[in-house]
Write an enzyme that holds these catalytic residues in place. Structure first.
Site, short mmCIF file in Angstrom:
data_model
loop_
_atom_site.label_atom_id
_atom_site.label_comp_id
_atom_site.label_asym_id
_atom_site.label_seq_id
_atom_site.Cartn_x
_atom_site.Cartn_y
_atom_site.Cartn_z
N TYR A 240 12.27 3.50 -26.81
CA TYR A 240 12.38 3.30 -25.36
C TYR A 240 11.06 2.93 -24.68
O TYR A 240 10.96 3.01 -23.47
CB TYR A 240 12.96 4.56 -24.71
N LYS B 216 16.48 9.30 -39.67
CA LYS B 216 16.85 8.33 -40.70
C LYS B 216 15.61 8.13 -41.57
O LYS B 216 15.14 7.01 -41.81
CB LYS B 216 17.31 7.04 -40.01
N ASP C 204 23.52 9.33 -40.02
CA ASP C 204 24.85 8.80 -40.36
C ASP C 204 25.81 9.92 -40.74
O ASP C 204 26.94 9.99 -40.27
CB ASP C 204 24.76 7.69 -41.44
N ASP D 24 20.74 9.24 -27.56
CA ASP D 24 21.58 8.50 -26.61
C ASP D 24 22.97 8.30 -27.22
O ASP D 24 24.00 8.57 -26.60
CB ASP D 24 20.93 7.14 -26.31
N ASP E 231 26.97 10.32 -26.34
CA ASP E 231 28.24 9.70 -25.92
C ASP E 231 29.35 10.11 -26.89
O ASP E 231 30.49 10.35 -26.49
CB ASP E 231 28.13 8.17 -25.85
C1 IPM Z 1 21.66 7.39 -20.77
C2 IPM Z 1 21.71 5.90 -20.57
C3 IPM Z 1 20.30 5.32 -20.49
C4 IPM Z 1 19.63 5.55 -21.84
C5 IPM Z 1 20.21 3.83 -20.11
C6 IPM Z 1 20.96 3.52 -18.84
C7 IPM Z 1 18.78 3.39 -19.96
O1 IPM Z 1 22.48 5.31 -21.55
O2 IPM Z 1 21.06 8.08 -19.93
O3 IPM Z 1 22.25 7.90 -21.73
O4 IPM Z 1 19.78 4.74 -22.76
O5 IPM Z 1 18.95 6.56 -21.96
MN MN Z 2 23.53 6.73 -22.80
#
Ligand code: IPM
Ligand code: MN
Ligand code: NAD
Length: 352
Positions: free
Chosen positions: A136, A187, A220, A244, A248
């Site tokens: 990042y 990894k 993985d 990240d 999700d």
């Molecule tokens: C998150 C988002 C951000 C990230 C993006 C919008 C920069 O996906 O906060 O999870 O990748 O950290």
């Molecule tokens: Mn995210």
């Protein structure tokens, strides 16, 4: 008095943050909390009309004048390179050195888990995502851009200091919260420089925590175990990009992004709280987004500010609404965003 900066942001951000703010105001009334909210209009609209994303001096102002920041989301289809979101959100994460991205993965109701036969105790862990480096850092570049010979390089930066402090934070959290195991995921079998540093640092730090089990999993196979047996996890610590992605996936285990909360923390300093979800442009302006992620995020922020009773009260009210299906459609209810927020506040009132 605690001072809170509120940045609603883009898309569904303002809609869900409006519910979170109303909930904070009610909790303040009920519990006699002492805080002040100040709203900032930073986001795509301001960027497109003025060219300003994160105003000059904003980081210094946030550090000096605020205890916490509550944001919605940043991202707008009109800003195709996502420049304003990088400047504002990643600007605050890195500029305020918010090195811990704490993302709890907690199932509120067994009905919401997409896995067969799981109950709440099977999905209850936290992810410590490194939040200031890794992939990042925007280091890299293009050579012969646009030509068939184009080269694109994006660097992955891992520092000993950055890796050590997030791993240490994960172990400290485990100890303080009665968690038995810390799983570090990388990894390192392929990324033999950057992630070997993670592996070595993990071995060294874990040796200082004899009471906590230290486990290593490649990312993985970690993804497989998150689906097959999420109950095996207590605390996961990983780098920025993997964190990240797996959060999700974790949101999926909870019933979706409409429920997942997060905190970007530098202990003892101004810290930033935001839902895990983005600006969901398709849902924007329709009053359909689930406000729970934002409301639980506000509750995490209160906990960080030491207002624990109020934080617990909000969580309980949310759980009751989920149980009663007084929610938006993404998790099986029939309410609009504003009505779902109102339902949470009615429960808060009732518990007075
Ligand atoms: C998150 C988002 C951000 C990230 C993006 C919008 C920069 O996906 O906060 O999870 O990748 O950290
Ligand atoms: Mn995210
Ligand atoms: P997103 O999280 O905005 O939405 C993905 C999907 O998740 C939605 O289509 C919807 O089905 C569901 N969802 C998300 N939030 C929800 C809610 N509150 N209620 C119900 N369902 C919800 O991710 P995306 O579509 O990949 O990204 C959209 C924009 O948001 C992009 O510009 C992206 O960069 C940005 N983004 C910002 C942040 C942030 O500011 N922290 C986080 C992620 C994505």
């Amino acid at each position: 008095m605690k001072r809170i900066a509120v940045i609603p942001g883009d898309g569904i951000g303002p809609e869900v943050i409006s519910e979170a703010v109303k909930t904070l105001e009610l909790a303040s009334q009920i519990h006699g909390l002492d805080f002040e909210l100040t709203t900032f209009d930073w986001g795509a609209e301001k960027y497109l009309t003025t060219g300003v994303a994160l105003p000059d001096g904003a980081l210094a102002m946030l550090s000096a004048d605020f205890d916490a920041i509550l944001t919605g989301a940043f991202g707008d289809p009109r800003v195709t390179d996502n420049k304003h979101a990088a400047d504002i959100l990643l600007g605050m994460r890195m500029g305020l050195d918010l090195y811990i991205n704490l993302r709890p993965i907690k199932l509120l109701n067994a009905r919401l888990c997409p896995l067969k036969g799981r109950d709440r105790s099977d999905v209850d862990f936290v992810v410590f995502r490194e939040n200031t480096e890794g992939m990042y850092v925007f280091m890299g570049g293009n050579f012969k851009k646009g030509s068939p010979d184009e080269i694109a390089i994006q660097e992955d930066v891992n520092t000993r200091k950055g890796v050590e402090r997030i791993i240490t934070a994960a172990f400290d959290y485990a100890r303080e919260h009665g968690r038995r195991r810390v799983t570090m995921s990388d990894k390192s079998n392929v990324l033999t420089y950057g992630h070997e540093l993670w592996r070595r640092t993990f071995n060294e730090v874990s040796a200082r925590y004899g009471d906590i089990e230290a486990e290593h999993l490649y990312v993985d196979v970690l993804a497989m175990w998150m689906v097959l047996d999420p109950g095996r996890f207590d605390v996961i610590v990983t780098n920025n990009l993997f964190g990240d992605i797996i959060t999700d996936l974790g949101a999926g285990l909870q019933g979706g992004l409409g429920l997942a909360a997060s905190g970007n923390i530098n202990p003892g300093q101004v810290s930033l709280f935001e839902p895990v979800h983005g600006s969901a442009p398709r849902f924007a302006g329709k009053n359909v987004a689930n406000p729970i992620a934002a409301v639980l995020t506000a509750s995490m922020m209160l906990e960080y500010l030491g207002m624990k009773e109020a934080a617990k009260g909000i969580e309980a009210a949310v759980e009751q609404c989920v149980e009663a299906k007084q929610t938006t459609g993404d998790i099986g209810g029939g309410l609009k965003t504003t009505e779902a927020g109102e339902a949470i506040r009615r429960r808060l009132h009732a518990s007075e």
